[in-house]
Write an enzyme that holds these catalytic residues in place. Structure first.
Site, mmCIF file in Angstrom:
data_model
loop_
_atom_site.group_PDB
_atom_site.id
_atom_site.type_symbol
_atom_site.label_atom_id
_atom_site.label_comp_id
_atom_site.label_asym_id
_atom_site.label_seq_id
_atom_site.Cartn_x
_atom_site.Cartn_y
_atom_site.Cartn_z
ATOM 1 N N ASP A 129 0.804 -1.214 0.000
ATOM 2 C CA ASP A 129 0.000 0.000 0.000
ATOM 3 C C ASP A 129 0.845 1.276 0.000
ATOM 4 O OD1 ASP A 129 -2.545 -1.209 0.014
ATOM 5 O OD2 ASP A 129 -2.273 -1.715 2.131
ATOM 6 N N ASP A 135 -0.409 8.852 -7.100
ATOM 7 C CA ASP A 135 -1.143 9.201 -5.884
ATOM 8 C C ASP A 135 -0.590 10.488 -5.288
ATOM 9 O OD1 ASP A 135 -1.027 6.130 -6.094
ATOM 10 O OD2 ASP A 135 -2.627 6.388 -4.634
ATOM 11 N N GLU A 158 -5.431 10.168 2.543
ATOM 12 C CA GLU A 158 -4.876 8.828 2.691
ATOM 13 C C GLU A 158 -3.373 8.814 2.443
ATOM 14 O OE1 GLU A 158 -5.192 4.644 0.296
ATOM 15 O OE2 GLU A 158 -7.077 5.677 0.728
ATOM 16 N N GLU A 159 -2.870 9.766 1.670
ATOM 17 C CA GLU A 159 -1.448 9.794 1.322
ATOM 18 C C GLU A 159 -0.578 10.488 2.359
ATOM 19 O OE1 GLU A 159 -0.472 7.986 -1.147
ATOM 20 O OE2 GLU A 159 -2.572 7.557 -1.563
ATOM 21 N N ASP A 177 -9.363 10.330 -0.500
ATOM 22 C CA ASP A 177 -8.416 9.411 -1.132
ATOM 23 C C ASP A 177 -8.180 10.000 -2.522
ATOM 24 O OD1 ASP A 177 -7.029 7.429 -2.410
ATOM 25 O OD2 ASP A 177 -8.401 5.796 -1.882
ATOM 26 N N LEU A 179 -6.388 9.295 -5.233
ATOM 27 C CA LEU A 179 -6.385 8.483 -6.449
ATOM 28 C C LEU A 179 -6.512 7.005 -6.077
ATOM 29 C CD1 LEU A 179 -6.336 8.783 -9.489
ATOM 30 C CD2 LEU A 179 -3.862 8.495 -9.439
ATOM 31 N N ASP A 180 -7.737 6.572 -5.881
ATOM 32 C CA ASP A 180 -8.006 5.179 -5.555
ATOM 33 C C ASP A 180 -7.801 4.302 -6.789
ATOM 34 O OD1 ASP A 180 -9.394 3.043 -3.815
ATOM 35 O OD2 ASP A 180 -10.574 3.048 -5.668
ATOM 36 N N GLU A 340 -12.622 6.379 2.784
ATOM 37 C CA GLU A 340 -13.341 5.578 1.787
ATOM 38 C C GLU A 340 -14.718 5.145 2.280
ATOM 39 O OE1 GLU A 340 -9.480 3.430 -0.289
ATOM 40 O OE2 GLU A 340 -10.057 2.855 1.742
#
Length: 403
Positions: A129, A135, A158-159, A177, A179-180, A340
């Protein structure tokens, strides 16, 4: 973390200019424009005065300036949802950023960009991950736009390991998020951006910056005032809700506008599709195996046999489920509650569906950690209820799968 080169506009309410590529690539083609500047919207030939609904029916439209179609900004304005000027400004910057991400994802240069950023991407999270190059760039694009909006107090991504405090007087908190599904880009599989919007908790303003940034970001999903996703696929679709239904807007590349194409989406009460990586079948608990076996054979509460559809891109799998019904799931403690599960569950509920961890309503869960993970089941209400009736559906055997 390696960041994209960016120029911040001194005018807080005007979208920033962002250079998407590494400096070596900036001059690769002197005439390259990653996204055209918006031009005057064009009426469709024949003066078609309708919008296309989720059910593919024509809907008459009058408040559209004569074009026959309603843009996202028009929908949010006084003639539509009337969400308030501050939220309109925030969404204007957010949609601008997502158009840039869409251009980046579709660009022939993104593989070169990945090589330039490979060293930076290797640091940080666990191997599976760890942040991918795109991302990181997508994160920087959205951060820059939200900062320039002047309307965001804190952004949690998330990053990033911790939330980023942007403005003391910003009325909103954005979790996302950026770039999922980015690991699928080389195979041209759909990707997406997921976001949620909260109000800043003014009662926390007296706290130190790091503490109030964290607590603002850990709000319960029941406090969301808006959420959405942007699907980057054959079309670029922004699906959002402001608490009064779920609506999807498709990007018109000729004008740069997001056009309302799926108003008031209603997920079917029950579908006939399940979406999960069932290569992990033998790691599942008995309840989940029994549920999948039952619906595949048409022996559940629905008499027809279910079909499997699995893209391994959360936004794409959820988008299909939202339109066609059924259930999309990841039974492992893998997806993040803040970035998410909460935003997508908000959309599902506003469309008449449900979001569950297999035992409880997602939006009722109080986050305790920024990157808290959990199982996620999204979809039609009857399908979610039937799944939960099997009891043991959360996968606790959680080996590190190699891809």
């Amino acid at each position: 973390m390696h960041s994209a080169t960016k120029i911040l506009s001194p005018i807080s309410n005007y979208p920033p200019r962002i250079h998407l590529f590494h400096p070596k690539l900036q001059n690769f083609h002197p005439r390259l424009s990653l996204y055209p500047q918006p031009i005057k919207r064009m009426a469709f030939p024949g003066g078609l005065g309708f919008k296309i609904s989720a059910g593919r029916t024509a809907v008459a439209s009058g408040d559209d300036g004569g074009s026959g179609f309603q843009t996202l900004r028009e929908y949010m304005g006084r003639g539509g949802e009337n969400v308030g000027d501050e939220l309109v400004v925030l969404f204007s910057h957010l949609e601008y950023a997502c158009k840039r991400v869409a251009a980046l994802v579709a660009s022939p240069f993104n593989s070169s960009l990945g090589k330039d950023f490979s060293a930076a991407a290797a640091a940080g999270s666990a191997e599976r991950d760890k942040p991918k190059p795109l991302d990181i760039v997508a994160n920087e694009i959205i951060l820059s736009s939200l900062k320039n909006s002047g309307k965001v107090a804190v952004m949690a991504s998330e990053e990033d390991d911790a939330p980023v405090w942007l403005a003391d007087d910003g009325p909103f908190v954005v979790v996302l998020d950026p770039l999922d599904g980015s690991r699928n880009i080389d195979a041209s599989i759909p990707t997406g951006t997921i976001f949620g919007v909260y109000r800043r908790l003014m009662e926390l303003d007296h706290l130190p910056t790091e503490e109030k940034a964290m607590l603002n970001s850990l709000q319960s999903g029941t406090k969301l005032i808006a959420s959405g996703y942007v699907l980057y696929s054959s079309a670029t679709i922004l699906c959002t809700s402001f608490g009064s239904g779920t609506h999807a807007f498709t990007l018109d590349h000729s004008t740069g506008d997001f056009i309302l194409t799926h108003p008031n989406i209603k997920i079917p009460p029950r579908g006939q599709i399940y979406s999960v990586n069932d290569a992990r079948y033998f790691d599942w608990p008995e309840g989940l195996r029994k549920y999948i076996d039952t619906i595949r054979q048409g022996k559940g509460k629905h008499p027809k046999k279910y079909s499997a559809r699995y893209i391994c891109s959360l936004v794409a799998d959820f988008h299909r489920t939202l339109l066609y019904g059924g259930i999309a799931m990841n039974p492992r403690d893998h997806l993040r509650l803040v970035y998410e599960a909460n935003p997508l569950s908000f959309l599902a509920e506003q469309a008449g569906g449900k979001g569950s961890d297999g035992k409880a309503r997602i939006l009722s869960l109080q986050p305790v950690k920024l990157h808290q993970r959990l199982p996620l089941f999204l979809g039609s209400p009857d399908d979610i209820e039937e799944l939960e009736s099997y009891g043991d559906v959360q996968q606790k055997v959680n080996p590190g799968y190699d891809v």
